[in-house]
Write an enzyme that holds these catalytic residues in place. Structure first.
Site, PDB file in Angstrom:
ATOM      1  N   GLU A   1       0.747  -6.167 -47.562  1.00 43.43           N
ATOM      2  CA  GLU A   1       0.878  -6.134 -46.103  1.00 43.43           C
ATOM      3  C   GLU A   1       1.628  -4.910 -45.589  1.00 43.43           C
ATOM      4  O   GLU A   1       1.281  -4.361 -44.542  1.00 43.43           O
ATOM      5  CB  GLU A   1       1.545  -7.418 -45.601  1.00 43.43           C
ATOM      6  CG  GLU A   1       0.678  -8.668 -45.717  1.00 43.43           C
ATOM      7  CD  GLU A   1       0.668  -9.299 -47.103  1.00 43.43           C
ATOM      8  OE1 GLU A   1       1.413  -8.821 -47.994  1.00 43.43           O
ATOM      9  OE2 GLU A   1      -0.072 -10.273 -47.319  1.00 43.43           O
TER      10      GLU A   1
ATOM     11  N   HIS B   1      -1.391 -24.189 -49.127  1.00 44.69           N
ATOM     12  CA  HIS B   1      -2.368 -23.121 -48.855  1.00 44.69           C
ATOM     13  C   HIS B   1      -3.582 -23.296 -49.772  1.00 44.69           C
ATOM     14  O   HIS B   1      -3.458 -23.808 -50.891  1.00 44.69           O
ATOM     15  CB  HIS B   1      -1.686 -21.777 -49.123  1.00 44.69           C
ATOM     16  CG  HIS B   1      -2.438 -20.578 -48.625  1.00 44.69           C
ATOM     17  ND1 HIS B   1      -3.590 -20.111 -49.217  1.00 44.69           N
ATOM     18  CD2 HIS B   1      -2.205 -19.751 -47.589  1.00 44.69           C
ATOM     19  CE1 HIS B   1      -4.019 -19.041 -48.573  1.00 44.69           C
ATOM     20  NE2 HIS B   1      -3.199 -18.805 -47.568  1.00 44.69           N
TER      21      HIS B   1
ATOM     22  N   GLU C   1       1.128  -6.510 -32.694  1.00 44.41           N
ATOM     23  CA  GLU C   1       2.206  -6.723 -33.669  1.00 44.41           C
ATOM     24  C   GLU C   1       2.403  -5.467 -34.513  1.00 44.41           C
ATOM     25  O   GLU C   1       2.422  -5.485 -35.738  1.00 44.41           O
ATOM     26  CB  GLU C   1       1.926  -7.938 -34.582  1.00 44.41           C
ATOM     27  CG  GLU C   1       3.188  -8.479 -35.247  1.00 44.41           C
ATOM     28  CD  GLU C   1       2.932  -9.677 -36.143  1.00 44.41           C
ATOM     29  OE1 GLU C   1       2.956 -10.811 -35.636  1.00 44.41           O
ATOM     30  OE2 GLU C   1       2.687  -9.488 -37.347  1.00 44.41           O
TER      31      GLU C   1
ATOM     32  N   ASP D   1      -1.126  -7.338 -40.276  1.00 46.21           N
ATOM     33  CA  ASP D   1      -1.009  -6.590 -41.535  1.00 46.21           C
ATOM     34  C   ASP D   1      -1.893  -7.105 -42.667  1.00 46.21           C
ATOM     35  O   ASP D   1      -1.585  -6.917 -43.834  1.00 46.21           O
ATOM     36  CB  ASP D   1       0.451  -6.614 -41.992  1.00 46.21           C
ATOM     37  CG  ASP D   1       0.983  -8.043 -42.091  1.00 46.21           C
ATOM     38  OD1 ASP D   1       0.162  -8.968 -42.176  1.00 46.21           O
ATOM     39  OD2 ASP D   1       2.215  -8.223 -42.099  1.00 46.21           O
TER      40      ASP D   1
ATOM     41  N   HIS E   1       2.652 -18.770 -49.835  1.00 46.54           N
ATOM     42  CA  HIS E   1       1.349 -18.161 -50.134  1.00 46.54           C
ATOM     43  C   HIS E   1       1.396 -16.692 -50.535  1.00 46.54           C
ATOM     44  O   HIS E   1       0.401 -16.136 -50.966  1.00 46.54           O
ATOM     45  CB  HIS E   1       0.398 -18.303 -48.938  1.00 46.54           C
ATOM     46  CG  HIS E   1       0.753 -17.416 -47.781  1.00 46.54           C
ATOM     47  ND1 HIS E   1       0.427 -16.086 -47.742  1.00 46.54           N
ATOM     48  CD2 HIS E   1       1.415 -17.659 -46.638  1.00 46.54           C
ATOM     49  CE1 HIS E   1       0.870 -15.557 -46.609  1.00 46.54           C
ATOM     50  NE2 HIS E   1       1.484 -16.493 -45.927  1.00 46.54           N
TER      51      HIS E   1
ATOM     52  N   ARG F   1       1.239 -13.150 -51.997  1.00 47.25           N
ATOM     53  CA  ARG F   1       0.667 -12.688 -53.265  1.00 47.25           C
ATOM     54  C   ARG F   1       1.744 -12.332 -54.288  1.00 47.25           C
ATOM     55  O   ARG F   1       1.612 -12.622 -55.477  1.00 47.25           O
ATOM     56  CB  ARG F   1      -0.232 -11.466 -53.010  1.00 47.25           C
ATOM     57  CG  ARG F   1      -1.698 -11.804 -52.809  1.00 47.25           C
ATOM     58  CD  ARG F   1      -2.509 -10.539 -52.556  1.00 47.25           C
ATOM     59  NE  ARG F   1      -3.920 -10.704 -52.884  1.00 47.25           N
ATOM     60  CZ  ARG F   1      -4.806 -11.354 -52.145  1.00 47.25           C
ATOM     61  NH1 ARG F   1      -4.434 -11.965 -51.050  1.00 47.25           N
ATOM     62  NH2 ARG F   1      -6.071 -11.424 -52.520  1.00 47.25           N
TER      63      ARG F   1
HETATM   64  C1  UD1 Z   1      -4.039 -13.560 -46.484  1.00 45.17           C
HETATM   65  C2  UD1 Z   1      -3.421 -12.198 -46.137  1.00 45.17           C
HETATM   66  C3  UD1 Z   1      -1.931 -12.356 -45.881  1.00 45.17           C
HETATM   67  C4  UD1 Z   1      -1.654 -13.432 -44.852  1.00 45.17           C
HETATM   68  C5  UD1 Z   1      -2.335 -14.729 -45.286  1.00 45.17           C
HETATM   69  C6  UD1 Z   1      -2.163 -15.795 -44.247  1.00 45.17           C
HETATM   70  C7  UD1 Z   1      -4.341 -10.190 -47.235  1.00 45.17           C
HETATM   71  C8  UD1 Z   1      -4.428  -9.404 -48.465  1.00 45.17           C
HETATM   72  N1  UD1 Z   1      -3.596 -11.301 -47.297  1.00 45.17           N
HETATM   73  O1  UD1 Z   1      -3.466 -13.985 -47.720  1.00 45.17           O
HETATM   74  O2  UD1 Z   1      -1.411 -11.126 -45.418  1.00 45.17           O
HETATM   75  O3  UD1 Z   1      -0.267 -13.627 -44.758  1.00 45.17           O
HETATM   76  O4  UD1 Z   1      -3.738 -14.488 -45.460  1.00 45.17           O
HETATM   77  O5  UD1 Z   1      -2.413 -17.069 -44.761  1.00 45.17           O
HETATM   78  O6  UD1 Z   1      -4.937  -9.842 -46.248  1.00 45.17           O
HETATM   79  N2  UD1 Z   1      -8.891 -19.794 -49.124  1.00 45.17           N
HETATM   80  C9  UD1 Z   1      -9.782 -20.806 -48.848  1.00 45.17           C
HETATM   81  N3  UD1 Z   1      -9.971 -21.177 -47.540  1.00 45.17           N
HETATM   82  C10 UD1 Z   1      -9.315 -20.585 -46.509  1.00 45.17           C
HETATM   83  C11 UD1 Z   1      -8.388 -19.548 -46.808  1.00 45.17           C
HETATM   84  C12 UD1 Z   1      -8.201 -19.161 -48.114  1.00 45.17           C
HETATM   85  O7  UD1 Z   1     -10.393 -21.379 -49.729  1.00 45.17           O
HETATM   86  O8  UD1 Z   1      -9.532 -20.965 -45.341  1.00 45.17           O
HETATM   87  C13 UD1 Z   1      -8.665 -19.395 -50.549  1.00 45.17           C
HETATM   88  C14 UD1 Z   1      -9.850 -18.616 -51.118  1.00 45.17           C
HETATM   89  O9  UD1 Z   1     -10.015 -18.956 -52.459  1.00 45.17           O
HETATM   90  C15 UD1 Z   1      -9.357 -17.165 -50.998  1.00 45.17           C
HETATM   91  C16 UD1 Z   1      -7.884 -17.352 -51.305  1.00 45.17           C
HETATM   92  O10 UD1 Z   1      -7.527 -18.561 -50.638  1.00 45.17           O
HETATM   93  O11 UD1 Z   1     -10.009 -16.297 -51.892  1.00 45.17           O
HETATM   94  C17 UD1 Z   1      -6.983 -16.243 -50.865  1.00 45.17           C
HETATM   95  O12 UD1 Z   1      -7.254 -15.836 -49.524  1.00 45.17           O
HETATM   96  P1  UD1 Z   1      -6.876 -14.328 -49.079  1.00 45.17           P
HETATM   97  O13 UD1 Z   1      -7.222 -14.150 -47.641  1.00 45.17           O
HETATM   98  O14 UD1 Z   1      -7.438 -13.342 -50.033  1.00 45.17           O
HETATM   99  O15 UD1 Z   1      -5.317 -14.259 -49.294  1.00 45.17           O
HETATM  100  P2  UD1 Z   1      -4.136 -15.072 -48.640  1.00 45.17           P
HETATM  101  O16 UD1 Z   1      -3.145 -15.321 -49.704  1.00 45.17           O
HETATM  102  O17 UD1 Z   1      -4.659 -16.194 -47.860  1.00 45.17           O
HETATM  103  N1  UDP Z   2       0.390 -22.830 -39.848  1.00 38.06           N
HETATM  104  C1  UDP Z   2      -0.518 -23.830 -39.519  1.00 38.06           C
HETATM  105  N2  UDP Z   2      -0.747 -24.847 -40.417  1.00 38.06           N
HETATM  106  C2  UDP Z   2      -0.121 -24.898 -41.620  1.00 38.06           C
HETATM  107  C3  UDP Z   2       0.789 -23.871 -41.966  1.00 38.06           C
HETATM  108  C4  UDP Z   2       1.016 -22.840 -41.062  1.00 38.06           C
HETATM  109  O1  UDP Z   2      -1.107 -23.817 -38.426  1.00 38.06           O
HETATM  110  O2  UDP Z   2      -0.372 -25.847 -42.378  1.00 38.06           O
HETATM  111  C5  UDP Z   2       0.610 -21.714 -38.896  1.00 38.06           C
HETATM  112  C6  UDP Z   2       2.045 -21.382 -38.579  1.00 38.06           C
HETATM  113  O3  UDP Z   2       2.517 -22.139 -37.476  1.00 38.06           O
HETATM  114  C7  UDP Z   2       2.000 -19.894 -38.274  1.00 38.06           C
HETATM  115  C8  UDP Z   2       0.859 -19.401 -39.139  1.00 38.06           C
HETATM  116  O4  UDP Z   2       0.110 -20.548 -39.517  1.00 38.06           O
HETATM  117  O5  UDP Z   2       1.662 -19.637 -36.930  1.00 38.06           O
HETATM  118  C9  UDP Z   2       1.385 -18.704 -40.356  1.00 38.06           C
HETATM  119  O6  UDP Z   2       0.349 -18.462 -41.233  1.00 38.06           O
HETATM  120  P1  UDP Z   2       0.602 -18.027 -42.724  1.00 38.06           P
HETATM  121  O7  UDP Z   2       1.917 -18.514 -43.173  1.00 38.06           O
HETATM  122  O8  UDP Z   2      -0.604 -18.441 -43.483  1.00 38.06           O
HETATM  123  O9  UDP Z   2       0.558 -16.442 -42.655  1.00 38.06           O
HETATM  124  P2  UDP Z   2       1.626 -15.296 -42.334  1.00 38.06           P
HETATM  125  O10 UDP Z   2       2.269 -15.585 -41.034  1.00 38.06           O
HETATM  126  O11 UDP Z   2       2.578 -15.258 -43.479  1.00 38.06           O
HETATM  127  O12 UDP Z   2       0.806 -14.053 -42.314  1.00 38.06           O
END
Ligand code: UD1
Ligand code: UDP
Length: 410
Positions: free
Chosen positions: A161, A270, A147, A125, A237, A239
């Site tokens: 999502e 995160h 999923e 999602d 994490h 939003r």
């Molecule tokens: C995204 C997904 C969310 C998912 C989550 C898993 C969307 C809108 N959101 O949210 O559904 O649950 O990922 O974690 O698709 N960043 C880094 N390095 C990384 C990852 C993130 O620096 O490896 C920082 C960056 O500044 C980035 C910000 O995190 O812009 C947000 O990342 P983003 O993918 O937009 O949103 P998430 O909150 O991670």
């Molecule tokens: N996870 C990980 N390292 C971490 C935190 C989470 O590998 O420090 C794994 C966790 O086991 C799960 C997935 O990341 O499988 C969940 O990711 P996240 O919570 O970012 O996203 P969501 O599931 O909410 O989309």
């Protein structure tokens, strides 16, 4: 596939019978399947699917990363040794939904034009999920949604999502639902039953391949946590929780470690800068709280297995922790994963400081309440979901005549 009808006449006891045989001639070229994913959870849950696709010579497998996440995605790609064909490398610090959507859509146009896959497989999602489905749809490429069918019914929660998965469902031609509940949601949206396959959640495939007995943590700070200490594992994490809700959650955490003896919090933070800001303001330097970088999947799942309690707004962790018998307090008002709530290992507590504190305090101080929640259940998978997804693709393409097996929760 080509289907040929072969007829012949046969005479039994003066009666004439016309025998018709149907012969299937398999397609001569392999089915080309491109998986597209971009964030950590998509990679974790798609890794078993990619590995299973690669094991089938009838399938040509392509992997395209959008890299909506960078470091957190790369950790998983490296761990599962996933072969990457394309990397759109779109992540920017503090990216907006418009940034992700437009970069992924533009990037995929060229990749899909060049590869012309038969299927694009997406997961879950995220904005990558929806946008990759849209990009495939524009090229009239079939979309398989892994999923599929999770719903809260509330477009504001989780945001964005819930919209992403509903929109992906509209564009998909194969829906890989993890559970019967998810299948029911899809049927209520008038998706055709013959296009829905209940396969379980691939996260359990990934989990079972990483959790080990007597695991030693490379991170010295984590390895040094004394055995009698109860670990509270925390991640945040979402939003919709950014800002005030996260501050309330963190204040509850601080009170917990101050008032419940023998507890320590491990909180892999995160990389979202807005999450980091709030964590720094509320928890920096707090005794008994280990703020660490996002952990690699293997140590993370093993830490979950060593924890007493999990507090999270994550989706995937709500699926993994019950399978390890770990109580989970979900820092949200809604969940699209009702199965573990029903089974009793997951409770929704929202983001209010008092409710989180009181619920966690009771669990950590009342043994009966704790044991009532800490029962290992497996409503989400049995470790064979990726295999079922590949069986389904082969079946849908007429390469295999064996009907894919169904996941039945026990
Ligand atoms: C995204 C997904 C969310 C998912 C989550 C898993 C969307 C809108 N959101 O949210 O559904 O649950 O990922 O974690 O698709 N960043 C880094 N390095 C990384 C990852 C993130 O620096 O490896 C920082 C960056 O500044 C980035 C910000 O995190 O812009 C947000 O990342 P983003 O993918 O937009 O949103 P998430 O909150 O991670
Ligand atoms: N996870 C990980 N390292 C971490 C935190 C989470 O590998 O420090 C794994 C966790 O086991 C799960 C997935 O990341 O499988 C969940 O990711 P996240 O919570 O970012 O996203 P969501 O599931 O909410 O989309």
């Amino acid at each position: 596939i080509l289907i040929g009808l072969v007829g012949s006449e046969m005479c039994i006891r003066d009666r004439k019978y016309f025998i018709v045989s149907v012969c299937f001639m398999k397609r001569s070229s392999p089915v080309k399947v491109m998986t597209v994913f971009g964030t950590r959870p998509e990679a974790i849950k798609m890794a078993p699917v990619v590995q299973s696709l690669l094991a089938h010579p009838e399938i040509e497998t392509k992997v395209c990363l959008t890299a909506q996440h960078r470091e957190m995605l790369d950790q998983v790609v490296d761990l599962f040794k996933l072969p990457v064909d394309y990397d759109l490398d779109i992540m920017r610090s503090g990216q907006s939904l418009y940034d992700i959507t437009s970069r992924v859509l533009r990037g995929l146009e060229e990749v899909l034009e060049k590869e012309k896959p038969d299927y694009v497989l997406v997961h879950g999602d995220t904005t990558t999920t929806f946008t990759a489905s849209l990009a495939a749809f524009y090229k009239q490429i079939k979309v398989g949604h892994v999923e599929a069918g999770l719903r809260t019914g509330d477009l504001a929660s989780p945001f964005p999502e819930e919209a992403n998965r509903q929109l992906t469902g509209v564009l998909a031609s194969l829906h890989f639902a993890p559970t019967e509940t998810a299948r029911g949601n899809l049927l209520r949206e008038n998706k055709k039953d013959e296009n829905i396959f209940v396969v379980g959640n691939t996260v359990i495939d990934a989990l079972l391949s990483t959790v080990k007995k007597d695991y030693t943590f490379e991170d010295e700070e984590i390895q040094a946590i004394e055995e009698h200490k109860r670990v509270i594992l925390v991640t945040t994490h979402r939003r919709e929780n950014l800002g005030a809700p996260m501050h309330h959650v963190y204040r509850a955490l601080r009170r917990l470690v101050e008032t419940v003896p023998d507890t320590e919090v491990v909180f892999p933070v995160h990389r979202n800068p807005l999450v980091r800001e709030a964590v720094e303001e509320e928890l920096d330097g707090a005794a008994g709280i280990h703020l660490v970088e996002p952990m690699e999947y293997e140590p993370f799942t093993n830490l979950m297995a060593r924890s007493a309690l999990v507090l999270t707004d994550s989706g995937g962790i709500q699926e993994e922790a019950p399978s390890l018998g770990k109580p989970v307090l979900v820092l949200r008002d809604t969940t699209e994963r009702p199965e573990a709530v029903k089974a009793g290992t997951v409770k929704l507590v929202g983001t209010g400081e008092e409710k989180i504190y009181q619920t966690a305090y009771r669990l950590l101080t009342d043994e009966a309440a704790y044991h009532a929640m800490a029962e290992a259940v497996n409503p989400y998978g049995d470790g064979r979901s990726a295999g079922r997804i590949v069986e389904t693709l082969l079946y849908a393409e007429g390469i295999s005549h064996k009907k894919p097996s169904k996941f039945i929760a026990k």
